[in-house]
Design a protein around this motif. Structure first.
Motif, PDB file in Angstrom:
ATOM      1  N   PHE A 136       0.869  -1.178   0.000  1.00 51.06           N
ATOM      2  CA  PHE A 136       0.000   0.000   0.000  1.00 51.06           C
ATOM      3  C   PHE A 136       0.906   1.227   0.000  1.00 51.06           C
ATOM      4  CE2 PHE A 136      -1.936   3.545   2.230  1.00 51.06           C
ATOM      5  CZ  PHE A 136      -3.097   3.724   1.500  1.00 51.06           C
ATOM      6  N   ALA A 137       0.663   2.152  -0.951  1.00 52.54           N
ATOM      7  CA  ALA A 137       1.476   3.360  -1.083  1.00 52.54           C
ATOM      8  C   ALA A 137       2.953   2.956  -1.126  1.00 52.54           C
ATOM      9  CB  ALA A 137       1.171   4.333   0.053  1.00 52.54           C
ATOM     10  N   ASN A 138       3.756   3.490  -0.210  1.00 48.76           N
ATOM     11  CA  ASN A 138       5.187   3.180  -0.203  1.00 48.76           C
ATOM     12  C   ASN A 138       5.562   2.155   0.855  1.00 48.76           C
ATOM     13  OD1 ASN A 138       5.894   5.076  -2.289  1.00 48.76           O
ATOM     14  ND2 ASN A 138       5.544   6.713  -0.792  1.00 48.76           N
ATOM     15  N   SER A 139       4.573   1.476   1.406  1.00 49.81           N
ATOM     16  CA  SER A 139       4.820   0.474   2.443  1.00 49.81           C
ATOM     17  C   SER A 139       4.297  -0.881   2.018  1.00 49.81           C
ATOM     18  CB  SER A 139       4.143   0.872   3.766  1.00 49.81           C
ATOM     19  OG  SER A 139       4.884   1.855   4.445  1.00 49.81           O
ATOM     20  N   ARG A 140       4.743  -1.877   2.717  1.00 50.24           N
ATOM     21  CA  ARG A 140       4.205  -3.226   2.564  1.00 50.24           C
ATOM     22  C   ARG A 140       3.746  -3.659   3.946  1.00 50.24           C
ATOM     23  NH1 ARG A 140       7.770  -7.553  -0.533  1.00 50.24           N
ATOM     24  NH2 ARG A 140       7.242  -6.136  -2.232  1.00 50.24           N
ATOM     25  N   PHE A 141       2.416  -3.688   4.142  1.00 52.21           N
ATOM     26  CA  PHE A 141       1.882  -4.058   5.445  1.00 52.21           C
ATOM     27  C   PHE A 141       1.965  -5.568   5.633  1.00 52.21           C
ATOM     28  CE2 PHE A 141      -0.617   0.002   4.945  1.00 52.21           C
ATOM     29  CZ  PHE A 141       0.099   0.698   5.918  1.00 52.21           C
ATOM     30  N   ASP A 142       2.058  -5.977   6.895  1.00 55.25           N
ATOM     31  CA  ASP A 142       2.304  -7.382   7.199  1.00 55.25           C
ATOM     32  C   ASP A 142       1.165  -8.289   6.742  1.00 55.25           C
ATOM     33  OD1 ASP A 142       4.812  -6.959   8.431  1.00 55.25           O
ATOM     34  OD2 ASP A 142       3.810  -6.323  10.280  1.00 55.25           O
ATOM     35  N   LEU A 143      -0.082  -7.876   6.983  1.00 56.45           N
ATOM     36  CA  LEU A 143      -1.228  -8.738   6.667  1.00 56.45           C
ATOM     37  C   LEU A 143      -2.377  -7.921   6.069  1.00 56.45           C
ATOM     38  CD1 LEU A 143      -1.280 -10.846   9.966  1.00 56.45           C
ATOM     39  CD2 LEU A 143      -0.402 -11.581   7.750  1.00 56.45           C
ATOM     40  N   PHE A 144      -3.142  -8.592   5.247  1.00 58.04           N
ATOM     41  CA  PHE A 144      -4.370  -8.038   4.680  1.00 58.04           C
ATOM     42  C   PHE A 144      -5.455  -9.097   4.775  1.00 58.04           C
ATOM     43  CE2 PHE A 144      -7.364  -7.938   1.174  1.00 58.04           C
ATOM     44  CZ  PHE A 144      -7.855  -6.643   1.239  1.00 58.04           C
ATOM     45  N   PHE A 145      -6.678  -8.671   5.115  1.00 57.73           N
ATOM     46  CA  PHE A 145      -7.816  -9.599   5.121  1.00 57.73           C
ATOM     47  C   PHE A 145      -9.101  -8.798   5.061  1.00 57.73           C
ATOM     48  CE2 PHE A 145      -6.526  -8.772   9.497  1.00 57.73           C
ATOM     49  CZ  PHE A 145      -7.707  -8.390  10.120  1.00 57.73           C
ATOM     50  N   GLN A 146     -10.200  -9.511   4.903  1.00 53.12           N
ATOM     51  CA  GLN A 146     -11.532  -8.886   4.910  1.00 53.12           C
ATOM     52  C   GLN A 146     -12.291  -9.367   6.131  1.00 53.12           C
ATOM     53  OE1 GLN A 146     -12.591 -10.272   0.973  1.00 53.12           O
ATOM     54  NE2 GLN A 146     -12.448  -8.202   0.138  1.00 53.12           N
ATOM     55  N   HIS A 147     -12.895  -8.403   6.827  1.00 51.52           N
ATOM     56  CA  HIS A 147     -13.660  -8.718   8.029  1.00 51.52           C
ATOM     57  C   HIS A 147     -14.898  -7.832   8.045  1.00 51.52           C
ATOM     58  CE1 HIS A 147     -14.520  -8.301  12.467  1.00 51.52           C
ATOM     59  NE2 HIS A 147     -14.569  -9.613  12.287  1.00 51.52           N
ATOM     60  N   ASN A 148     -16.047  -8.463   8.157  1.00 49.42           N
ATOM     61  CA  ASN A 148     -17.315  -7.723   8.104  1.00 49.42           C
ATOM     62  C   ASN A 148     -17.395  -6.851   6.847  1.00 49.42           C
ATOM     63  OD1 ASN A 148     -18.133  -8.862  10.528  1.00 49.42           O
ATOM     64  ND2 ASN A 148     -17.377  -7.146  11.759  1.00 49.42           N
ATOM     65  N   ASN A 149     -16.960  -7.454   5.721  1.00 47.93           N
ATOM     66  CA  ASN A 149     -16.998  -6.792   4.409  1.00 47.93           C
ATOM     67  C   ASN A 149     -16.125  -5.541   4.349  1.00 47.93           C
ATOM     68  OD1 ASN A 149     -18.900  -8.658   3.269  1.00 47.93           O
ATOM     69  ND2 ASN A 149     -20.520  -7.605   4.416  1.00 47.93           N
ATOM     70  N   LYS A 150     -15.104  -5.471   5.191  1.00 46.90           N
ATOM     71  CA  LYS A 150     -14.191  -4.328   5.211  1.00 46.90           C
ATOM     72  C   LYS A 150     -12.776  -4.803   4.922  1.00 46.90           C
ATOM     73  CE  LYS A 150     -13.723   0.137   6.425  1.00 46.90           C
ATOM     74  NZ  LYS A 150     -14.509   1.256   5.863  1.00 46.90           N
ATOM     75  N   ASP A 151     -12.128  -4.183   3.910  1.00 51.37           N
ATOM     76  CA  ASP A 151     -10.730  -4.485   3.631  1.00 51.37           C
ATOM     77  C   ASP A 151      -9.866  -3.944   4.767  1.00 51.37           C
ATOM     78  OD1 ASP A 151     -11.462  -5.642   1.268  1.00 51.37           O
ATOM     79  OD2 ASP A 151     -10.878  -3.945   0.010  1.00 51.37           O
ATOM     80  N   THR A 152      -8.996  -4.800   5.290  1.00 43.27           N
ATOM     81  CA  THR A 152      -8.247  -4.464   6.499  1.00 43.27           C
ATOM     82  C   THR A 152      -6.755  -4.710   6.312  1.00 43.27           C
ATOM     83  OG1 THR A 152     -10.139  -5.064   7.898  1.00 43.27           O
ATOM     84  CG2 THR A 152      -7.976  -4.992   8.962  1.00 43.27           C
TER      85      THR A 152
END
Length: 231
Positions: free
Chosen positions: A111-127
């Motif tokens: 994301f942008a200039n970073s690489r976040f550790d984890l991504f998932f969807q919870h309650n229809n929300k990208d997290t």
């Protein structure tokens, strides 16, 4: 998370961030340190250590890696490569009460200039979720960081940016031990990082802290503990 083969040792010294000298059955050995933090309160002469035996990895220059250290009777996992795996597995197994039945779990998402550790969807929300491993403890209080972290501060501000673009953001402090009853920011060590976390919290980024269940050859998610973000 389990380590395949472990060995006991005694700490001698740490010539640089990546290397330590230890005694294994009375024989001096140079080992790899999987933690670039200062850890001065942990790595003291004659401290009892747990190492992972990595002799089957041909490309390695050192046979052993430091994974845990005893602070009095408390075993603290120092392996900075492991917290992401612990949280990844905990999310998959519904062991984090705030995030049950998630979908599309991924590691290392840009994301942008970073690489976040984890991504998932919870309650229809990208997290997006960023993990911070915590090894500093004093009188039952866990603290982060134990050294200034410009990179960590950058990630916090980009998490705020993700939130402003419609994502849900989480910063997860995994305390790599069982025992602390409270998590606090280490304002004295890194005021900029602490201010960034406090701002993120005010903006709506979710801040969580969990302890860990530690044994000589394993680490897994424990329970949520209280957080104090004040100076």
């Amino acid at each position: 998370m389990k380590y395949k083969k472990i060995e006991k040792a005694k700490f001698i010294n740490r010539p640089n961030r990546f290397i330590a000298n230890v005694l294994i059955d009375g024989v001096e050995e140079r080992i790899h340190v999987r933690n670039t933090g200062r850890c001065k309160e942990l790595l003291i002469p004659n401290a009892d250590l747990i190492l992972e035996d990595c002799k089957d990895i041909i490309s390695r220059k050192t046979r052993y890696s430091l994974i845990s250290v005893y602070k009095n009777d408390m075993l603290i996992n120092m392996d900075s490569q492991i917290p992401n795996n612990v949280i990844f597995n905990a999310l998959k197994e519904n062991k984090i009460e705030e995030f049950q039945n998630i979908a599309n779990l991924e590691s290392e998402v840009t994301f942008a200039n970073s690489r976040f550790d984890l991504f998932f969807q919870h309650n229809n929300k990208d997290t997006f979720l960023e993990v911070k491993g915590v090894t500093l403890e004093n009188n039952g209080i866990a603290m982060f960081p134990d050294a200034p972290t410009t990179r960590g501060t950058k990630h916090v501000y980009e998490m705020i940016q993700a939130l402003e673009e419609g994502y849900h953001g989480v910063i997860f402090f995994l305390i790599q031990m069982r025992g602390p009853y409270l998590f606090k920011l280490n304002w004295e060590m890194d005021k900029e990082f602490s201010e960034a976390i406090l701002l993120a919290h005010k903006k709506g980024v979710q801040i969580l802290a969990y302890d860990s269940i530690i044994s000589k050859n394993s680490i897994s998610i424990g329970k949520r503990i209280d957080i104090d973000l004040s100076k």
